[in-house]
Design an enzyme around this catalytic site. Structure first.
Site, PDB file in Angstrom:
ATOM      1  N   SER A 109       0.947  -1.298   0.374  1.00  0.00           N
ATOM      2  CA  SER A 109       0.154   0.282   0.155  1.00  0.00           C
ATOM      3  C   SER A 109       0.382   1.388  -0.237  1.00  0.00           C
ATOM      4  O   SER A 109       0.292   2.011  -0.698  1.00  0.00           O
ATOM      5  CB  SER A 109      -0.900   0.263   0.842  1.00  0.00           C
ATOM      6  N   HIS A 170      -0.548   5.393   8.162  1.00  0.00           N
ATOM      7  CA  HIS A 170      -0.854   4.205   8.059  1.00  0.00           C
ATOM      8  C   HIS A 170      -0.754   4.517   6.435  1.00  0.00           C
ATOM      9  O   HIS A 170      -0.281   5.716   5.541  1.00  0.00           O
ATOM     10  CB  HIS A 170      -1.990   3.727   8.404  1.00  0.00           C
ATOM     11  N   THR A 172      -1.737   4.821   2.984  1.00  0.00           N
ATOM     12  CA  THR A 172      -2.278   5.778   2.466  1.00  0.00           C
ATOM     13  C   THR A 172      -2.713   6.700   2.683  1.00  0.00           C
ATOM     14  O   THR A 172      -1.855   8.274   1.915  1.00  0.00           O
ATOM     15  CB  THR A 172      -4.238   4.989   2.118  1.00  0.00           C
ATOM     16  N   ASP A 321      -9.479  -2.993   3.386  1.00  0.00           N
ATOM     17  CA  ASP A 321      -8.087  -4.104   3.176  1.00  0.00           C
ATOM     18  C   ASP A 321      -7.184  -4.713   4.405  1.00  0.00           C
ATOM     19  O   ASP A 321      -7.720  -5.761   4.590  1.00  0.00           O
ATOM     20  CB  ASP A 321      -6.801  -3.433   3.410  1.00  0.00           C
ATOM     21  N   HIS A 325      -7.433  -9.252   4.575  1.00  0.00           N
ATOM     22  CA  HIS A 325      -6.156  -9.443   5.178  1.00  0.00           C
ATOM     23  C   HIS A 325      -6.957 -10.329   6.707  1.00  0.00           C
ATOM     24  O   HIS A 325      -5.799 -11.761   6.441  1.00  0.00           O
ATOM     25  CB  HIS A 325      -5.275  -8.800   6.308  1.00  0.00           C
ATOM     26  N   ASP A 362      -5.606   1.091  -4.212  1.00  0.00           N
ATOM     27  CA  ASP A 362      -3.634   0.579  -4.196  1.00  0.00           C
ATOM     28  C   ASP A 362      -3.986  -0.364  -5.039  1.00  0.00           C
ATOM     29  O   ASP A 362      -3.161  -0.839  -5.704  1.00  0.00           O
ATOM     30  CB  ASP A 362      -3.233   0.985  -3.038  1.00  0.00           C
ATOM     31  N   HIS A 459      -2.263  -9.563  -0.625  1.00  0.00           N
ATOM     32  CA  HIS A 459      -2.543  -9.060  -1.229  1.00  0.00           C
ATOM     33  C   HIS A 459      -3.033  -9.697  -3.410  1.00  0.00           C
ATOM     34  O   HIS A 459      -2.246 -10.716  -3.155  1.00  0.00           O
ATOM     35  CB  HIS A 459      -1.963  -8.038  -1.553  1.00  0.00           C
TER      36      HIS A 459
END
Length: 496
Positions: A109, A170, A172, A321, A325, A362, A459
């Site tokens: 990311s 984080h 992004t 996201d 995960h 992303d 990802h």
């Protein structure tokens, strides 16, 4: 002569002149298709200079995640799901985006967000450093720092904002303001990196310098010293003893730790809001005291719109996201719906004539959509068979070769692996694949079945969609590299 007549006949047919002679011309599918054609023919590119740019990034929401969220939302509203249209899906311009990093086929990311904010692809785990920078090597930072879109917008007299449902430090959101050799240096840098600054420090420096005017999200623990209570009642994490929240307040930056405090702030000074010590809550678990992503979007746009020169705002749905995960598709769907609500609100609060809105991701996740399911099969449940009559599913589960049903959504790897660790350290499924009922599958906490065992699902390198509207949005077309997003944004705000 014959070729000319044939070409003429084809042109008339395409224009609808022969529609009455087509057997299916009375079908809704046919008339809807014709209406879409006419809408496309009527399109006119918007070549105004963009006053404002809003970049929406749903972390981890690629084509498959977007499909999953579309069906879930449509089914919650009483439909079959697949014909539902999310707000961004109604935008007039579309592209597919390649997300790989300089040195990674499957991206991270940090460099993907960095590519959108600088116009160049970057290396895995780095934020806004050039291709000669090395991960974890702070000595390579200074010579490789890149110019950010936020810095260009500040120079142009525009305001800048970052909104996220993750931590503000984080990957992004950090790509809006930070430059670092390691995306994980959120509140400290290694010994010997005296010239480097951790990401939280860079954020407060950006706000103090006027490069970042409003920042809303989570992550308060990285701004408060270890052992010191955060405004949210937790404990700070910073090892250097610096209280960045107090520094921010002393510099005239307003601070809010919940929805009530945010609503009470004036619109006359920079705003920093953090509702949690780490990431903001999943939408499914969000308390009333915590602003939603849509709430934060409204506040940011109202605040930034005061600048007559315009603004740049990046809005991230970070927890799509995280749910992926975790192998928890249900929470990813619910957060994806909130992301769509924020998009619809931003569209409502701005004008297409002067605001470029871009909606993308992303990267994608290793999600699998399973089986030959009939229409209306709950996307958060097990796969039901195609019915012989009507349009909805038969109500009968589709079974695998092992005689057991399976969910529509699964993951290629993750904590839900059907393989479990044996006493000798090997992995196997001695009793076969676990059975699953519809009730179990639709539970909020259900972890989807996966194949390869992993502590966190990975990802995927698959392309992600991009939807756009507003000035110069027609430049998004075909399959593009991720760094092209920056170039269209920059052209839109500088075009004569």
């Amino acid at each position: 002569m014959y070729k000319m007549l044939a070409a003429s006949a084809l042109a008339m047919a395409a224009s609808g002149a022969f529609a009455q002679e087509i057997a299916q011309s009375g079908s809704d599918w046919f008339t809807d298709g014709q209406a879409r054609l006419e809408a496309e023919l009527a399109k006119q590119p918007n070549t105004n200079r963009a006053k404002n740019v809003i970049l929406f990034v749903a972390d981890g929401q690629g084509v498959t995640s977007n499909y999953m969220i579309r069906l879930w939302t449509g089914q919650q509203e009483g439909g079959l799901g697949d014909d539902y249209v999310q707000p961004q899906e109604a935008f007039p311009n579309l592209a597919l985006v390649k997300t790989y990093n300089i040195n990674a086929q499957t991206p991270d990311s940090a460099p993907t967000a960095g590519a959108m904010n600088t116009g160049v692809k970057q290396r895995f785990n780095l934020i806004n450093l050039g291709e000669n920078a090395i991960h974890d090597d702070c000595s390579t930072e200074a010579a490789n720092e890149l110019t950010l879109f936020s810095e260009l917008m500040t120079e142009a007299g525009k305001s800048v904002g970052a909104v996220t449902s993750a931590r503000l430090t984080h990957a992004t959101p950090a790509a809006v303001y930070a430059k670092t050799a390691n995306r994980n240096w959120e509140d400290s840098v290694p010994e010997g990196c005296d010239g480097s600054r951790d990401i939280a420090t860079q954020m407060i420096d950006a706000m103090t310098a006027g490069t970042l005017d409003i920042a809303l999200g989570g992550g308060a623990r990285y701004f408060v010293p270890e052992g010191t209570e955060t405004p949210n009642g937790g404990k700070g994490h910073r090892p250097d003893g610096v209280n960045l929240i107090e520094q921010a307040k002393a510099a005239g930056i307003q601070y809010a730790s919940n929805r009530e405090e945010l609503d009470a702030l004036s619109m006359d000074a920079p705003i920093l809001g953090m509702w949690t010590d780490s990431h903001a809550s999943y939408e499914a678990d969000r308390p009333e005291s915590e602003p939603s992503l849509a709430d934060s979007t409204r506040k940011a746009i109202e605040y930034l719109s005061q600048n007559e020169n315009g603004f740049y705002l990046e809005i991230e749905a970070g927890r799509v996201d995280h749910a992926n995960h975790a192998g928890n598709a249900k929470r990813a769907m619910i957060d994806g719906k909130m992301f769509a609500d924020a998009i619809a609100l931003a569209d409502e609060l701005t004008d297409d004539e002067d605001t470029l809105i871009i909606v993308t991701a992303d990267h994608e996740h290793s999600i699998v959509i399973n089986g030959y399911c009939g229409r209306g099969t709950p996307i958060d449940g097990i796969c039901f068979d195609v019915a012989q009559e009507g349009i909805e599913h038969s109500g009968e589960p589709v079974l695998g070769a092992d005689g057991k049903p399976y969910t529509v959504v699964s993951y290629a790897n993750g904590v839900g692996s059907v393989l479990t660790e044996q006493e000798d350290g090997s992995f196997a499924a001695p009793e076969g694949r676990p059975d699953v009922s519809q009730e179990e599958a639709q539970d909020l906490d259900y972890i989807q079945q996966a194949l390869i065992p992993a502590s966190s699902e990975s990802h995927s390198g698959v392309d992600v969609p991009l939807y756009a509207k507003g000035p110069w949005s027609h430049l998004f077309d075909g399959t593009i590299e991720q760094n092209v997003i920056f170039h269209v944004m920059n052209h839109a705000v500088t075009a004569e």
